[in-house]
Write a protein that holds these residues in place. Structure first.
Motif, mmCIF file in Angstrom:
data_model
loop_
_atom_site.group_PDB
_atom_site.id
_atom_site.type_symbol
_atom_site.label_atom_id
_atom_site.label_comp_id
_atom_site.label_asym_id
_atom_site.label_seq_id
_atom_site.Cartn_x
_atom_site.Cartn_y
_atom_site.Cartn_z
ATOM 1 N N CYS A 44 -26.172 -103.769 66.605
ATOM 2 C CA CYS A 44 -27.443 -104.439 66.829
ATOM 3 C C CYS A 44 -27.695 -105.374 65.657
ATOM 4 C CB CYS A 44 -28.585 -103.428 66.953
ATOM 5 S SG CYS A 44 -28.581 -102.524 68.516
ATOM 6 N N THR A 119 -30.449 -100.238 75.065
ATOM 7 C CA THR A 119 -30.874 -101.609 74.783
ATOM 8 C C THR A 119 -30.684 -102.554 75.963
ATOM 9 O OG1 THR A 119 -28.692 -102.054 73.803
ATOM 10 C CG2 THR A 119 -30.469 -101.406 72.298
ATOM 11 N N THR A 121 -27.826 -103.311 77.572
ATOM 12 C CA THR A 121 -26.593 -104.085 77.471
ATOM 13 C C THR A 121 -25.891 -104.111 78.836
ATOM 14 O OG1 THR A 121 -26.388 -103.591 75.127
ATOM 15 C CG2 THR A 121 -24.370 -104.185 76.268
ATOM 16 N N GLU A 299 -29.605 -113.303 72.749
ATOM 17 C CA GLU A 299 -29.361 -113.404 74.181
ATOM 18 C C GLU A 299 -30.692 -113.434 74.916
ATOM 19 O OE1 GLU A 299 -26.224 -111.639 77.402
ATOM 20 O OE2 GLU A 299 -27.103 -110.198 76.015
ATOM 21 N N SER A 341 -35.381 -102.714 81.336
ATOM 22 C CA SER A 341 -34.140 -103.469 81.486
ATOM 23 C C SER A 341 -34.441 -104.961 81.542
ATOM 24 C CB SER A 341 -33.429 -103.053 82.762
ATOM 25 O OG SER A 341 -32.420 -103.990 83.115
ATOM 26 N N PRO A 342 -33.653 -105.784 80.854
ATOM 27 C CA PRO A 342 -33.847 -107.233 80.969
ATOM 28 C C PRO A 342 -33.668 -107.753 82.389
ATOM 29 C CG PRO A 342 -32.504 -106.709 79.052
ATOM 30 C CD PRO A 342 -32.634 -105.445 79.849
ATOM 31 N N ALA A 350 -27.821 -114.449 82.015
ATOM 32 C CA ALA A 350 -27.964 -114.263 80.573
ATOM 33 C C ALA A 350 -27.280 -115.400 79.827
ATOM 34 C CB ALA A 350 -27.362 -112.926 80.152
ATOM 35 N N HIS A 352 -25.984 -115.987 76.248
ATOM 36 C CA HIS A 352 -25.647 -115.202 75.059
ATOM 37 C C HIS A 352 -25.107 -116.121 73.973
ATOM 38 C CE1 HIS A 352 -23.254 -112.660 72.397
ATOM 39 N NE2 HIS A 352 -23.991 -111.651 72.798
ATOM 40 N N HIS A 381 -32.640 -110.012 74.638
ATOM 41 C CA HIS A 381 -31.917 -108.746 74.517
ATOM 42 C C HIS A 381 -32.561 -107.952 73.392
ATOM 43 C CE1 HIS A 381 -28.794 -105.821 73.704
ATOM 44 N NE2 HIS A 381 -28.085 -106.243 74.726
ATOM 45 N N TRP A 382 -32.850 -106.672 73.676
ATOM 46 C CA TRP A 382 -33.562 -105.838 72.718
ATOM 47 C C TRP A 382 -32.830 -105.679 71.384
ATOM 48 C CZ3 TRP A 382 -38.458 -104.712 73.637
ATOM 49 C CH2 TRP A 382 -38.923 -104.630 74.964
ATOM 50 N N LYS A 384 -30.704 -107.831 69.798
ATOM 51 C CA LYS A 384 -30.194 -109.040 69.151
ATOM 52 C C LYS A 384 -31.342 -109.815 68.506
ATOM 53 C CE LYS A 384 -26.498 -109.058 72.613
ATOM 54 N NZ LYS A 384 -25.487 -108.380 71.794
#
Length: 440
Positions: A44, A119, A121, A299, A341-342, A350, A352, A381-382, A384
Motif C-alpha cells: 500500500c 482494499t 484490489t 488508481e 468496493s470501488p 480503472a 492505474h 483505490h483505498w 494507493k
C-alpha cells in the motif's frame, strides 16, 4: 521504528511491530492494544495500514500451509480456505494441481489475499469482478480479542460490508474463496493501438479476451501496448491473432513499464503460448520483483459507460503527467455489491498510474487529476495515493459501514487516522507519515 511499506515512501508511525505465529497470539495482541492494524505484504502506498502510536501486526509468520493455517481445498463445495497471511502465489499452484482455479488474479501474485480483498484490489476483465467477490467466508479477530466467523450464506445482511473492510473491523486470520474448474490461458501483446480505435471500438477491445489491459504514457496518438489474455478451451484450436483494431502483435515478449527498462523475463509468458491460469493472468512472475519496484501508485475507478470520456479528460493532462509517470494501465472490472468496493453498484474502468518515486511532484498532480475525473464520480483505490478524503458521497452504503464498525469496534481500536479521515469524514486528520528511515 524504521519500518516502511513496500515502496519505501511511507515510514510507519506505530510504536511497535509484532509478529504473531498463531491465531491465539493475534487475539492476545489485539486485546492488549489500544490502537492496532494488521500488515500484509505492505503493498500500500498511503497510511491505510499504519497505526500511529499503536501496534502493527505483521502476519507473515502465520504461514499458509502450516498446521496453524493449512490450505484447505473443498472439492464438493468448490472452495479453498487459506490463512490471512497467504499470498496468492503461495497456493495457486496447489489449487491448479487439484483441478481448480480462482476466476481472476491481480497483476502481481506477491500480495496477500487478506490485504487485497480488504482494499478492493482487482484484476482485469469486463465480466470479471474484483478479488473480494470470491470471498464466501472469513474469520475475524475483533477488538475484544474474540474470534468470529462470518459467511455470505449465514450473514447476508452484513457480509457485503465485511469483505472490503479496510482493516477497520478487525484482523482477518482466514478466508474462504470460491473456485472454478482449472483452465488455461494464452497471453498476446499488441503494440500501437490508435487512440481513435479506443474511442470507436472500446467495447470490442474490452471483449477481445478474458482479460484486457491497455498501457499508455498518455502522449502521442497511440496506446503503447494492449495485453489480451484469452481462455483456451479444451480441444479448441489455438489460432494466431493477426491484430487488434490497428495494433500489431509484438514480435517478442514485452514488459508493460517500458520506460523503466525492466527485462521482459520478469513477466509471465506471452506470444500466445497457452499455460495454466495462474501463470498467465498476473502480468508479473512471482520469482521477480513485480512492476518496477521503486515506484508509487494511484488508481481511479469510473463507471464503465463514462470510460471513453474519462480517458479523454486525462489525455488532456498528458504533457503534465509524462515527466512523473512510468505507465498507466486501463482495465475494466465487473460490478459487485460489496459496500466499499470501488466497483460497488456497477461495472467500472480503472485508470492505474504507476509513478516515478517522486512523491512531492506526484502529490502536486493528484488534485488536478482528481478535478478532471470528478465529473465521473471517480473512486480512488483505498490503498494507493490520492488527494481527496471526501469519499462518503461515492459509496451509498458508507453509513451502514460506519454502523458496522461501531458495532464490531465500539472503542475505536481500529479507527486509525486513515479510517477517521476517509470513512468517518473527520476534518483536519492528515496523512500520518514518519520519514521512511527515521529511527526514534
Amino acid at each position: 521504528m524504521g519500518e516502511t511499506n513496500w515502496a519505501g515512501n511511507h515510514g510507519y508511525a506505530a510504536e511497535a511491530v509484532l509478529t504473531p505465529r498463531t491465531t491465539e497470539e493475534v487475539r492476545a495482541a489485539v486485546e492488549a492494544a489500544t490502537t492496532v492494524k494488521a500488515l500484509g505484504s505492505r503493498h500500500c502506498f498511503n497510511d491505510i495500514a499504519d497505526a500511529p502510536g499503536g501496534v502493527l501486526l505483521d502476519l507473515s509468520a502465520l504461514n499458509t500451509g502450516s498446521l496453524e493455517n493449512p490450505v484447505e481445498i473443498n472439492a464438493e463445495a468448490a472452495t479453498v480456505t487459506v490463512g490471512g497471511s497467504a499470498r496468492y502465489g503461495d497456493f495457486v499452484g496447489q489449487l491448479h494441481e487439484a483441478g481448480f482455479a480462482l476466476p481472476n488474479l491481480a497483476s502481481l501474485p506477491h500480495i496477500t489475499v487478506a490485504g487485497s480483498v480488504a482494499t478492493g484490489t482487482h484484476g482485469s476483465g469486463r465480466r470479471l469482478q474484483g478479488l473480494a467477490s470470491a470471498v464466501s467466508a472469513l474469520e475475524l479477530v475483533t477488538a475484544d480479542g474474540g474470534l468470529r466467523t462470518f459467511s455470505r450464506e449465514a450473514d447476508p445482511d452484513v457480509f457485503p460490508g465485511l469483505v472490503v473492510g479496510l482493516g477497520a473491523l478487525g484482523v482477518v486470520t482466514r478466508l474462504t474463496l470460491d473456485v472454478v474448474p482449472t483452465f488455461e490461458v494464452r497471453q498476446n501483446v499488441f503494440e500501437g493501438l490508435p487512440w481513435t480505435a479506443v474511442h470507436q471500438h472500446f467495447d470490442e477491445i474490452e471483449d477481445a479476451g478474458y482479460s484486457v489491459s491497455l498501457f499508455t504514457d498518455w502522449t502521442g496518438d497511440r496506446i503503447d501496448q494492449v495485453w489480451v489474455k484469452s481462455r483456451v478451451e479444451p480441444g479448441a484450436p489455438v489460432t494466431a491473432l493477426p491484430g487488434l483494431h490497428g495494433a500489431v502483435p509484438a514480435d517478442r515478449p514485452r514488459h508493460p513499464v517500458a520506460a523503466a527498462g525492466v527485462p521482459a523475463v520478469h513477466c509471465t509468458p506471452q506470444l500466445g503460448v497457452p499455460g495454466p491460469w495462474h501463470e498467465r493472468l498476473p502480468h508479473f512472475a512471482l520469482a521477480f520483483t513485480p512492476s518496477v519496484g521503486e515506484e508509487l501508485q494511484s488508481e481511479y475507478f469510473v463507471p464503465y459507460g463514462d470510460a471513453v470520456a474519462a480517458i479523454e479528460a486525462v489525455r488532456g493532462l498528458g504533457d503534465q503527467l509524462a515527466p512523473v509517470l512510468l505507465v498507466c494501465e486501463i482495465r475494466a472490472i465487473a460490478g459487485d455489491d460489496l459496500w466499499l468496493s470501488p466497483s460497488h453498484g456497477g461495472d467500472r474502468v480503472a485508470l492505474h498510474f504507476t509513478w516515478r518515486p517522486r512523491q512531492p511532484e506526484v502529490e502536486a498532480l493528484l488534485p488536478l487529476l482528481e478535478e478532471r475525473l470528478a465529473p465521473f464520480g471517480a473512486r480512488p483505490h483505498w490503498g494507493k495515493l490520492f488527494h481527496s478524503s471526501a469519499l462518503s458521497g461515492h459509496y451509498p452504503r458508507m453509513a451502514d459501514f460506519r454502523a458496522l464498525a461501531h458495532d464490531l469496534d465500539p472503542g475505536g481500536k481500529f479507527r486509525t487516522p486513515f479510517i477517521r479521515r476517509t470513512v468517518f469524514g473527520e476534518a483536519g486528520i492528515r496523512l500520518q507519515n514518519r520519514p521512511p528511515h527515521h529511527t526514534p
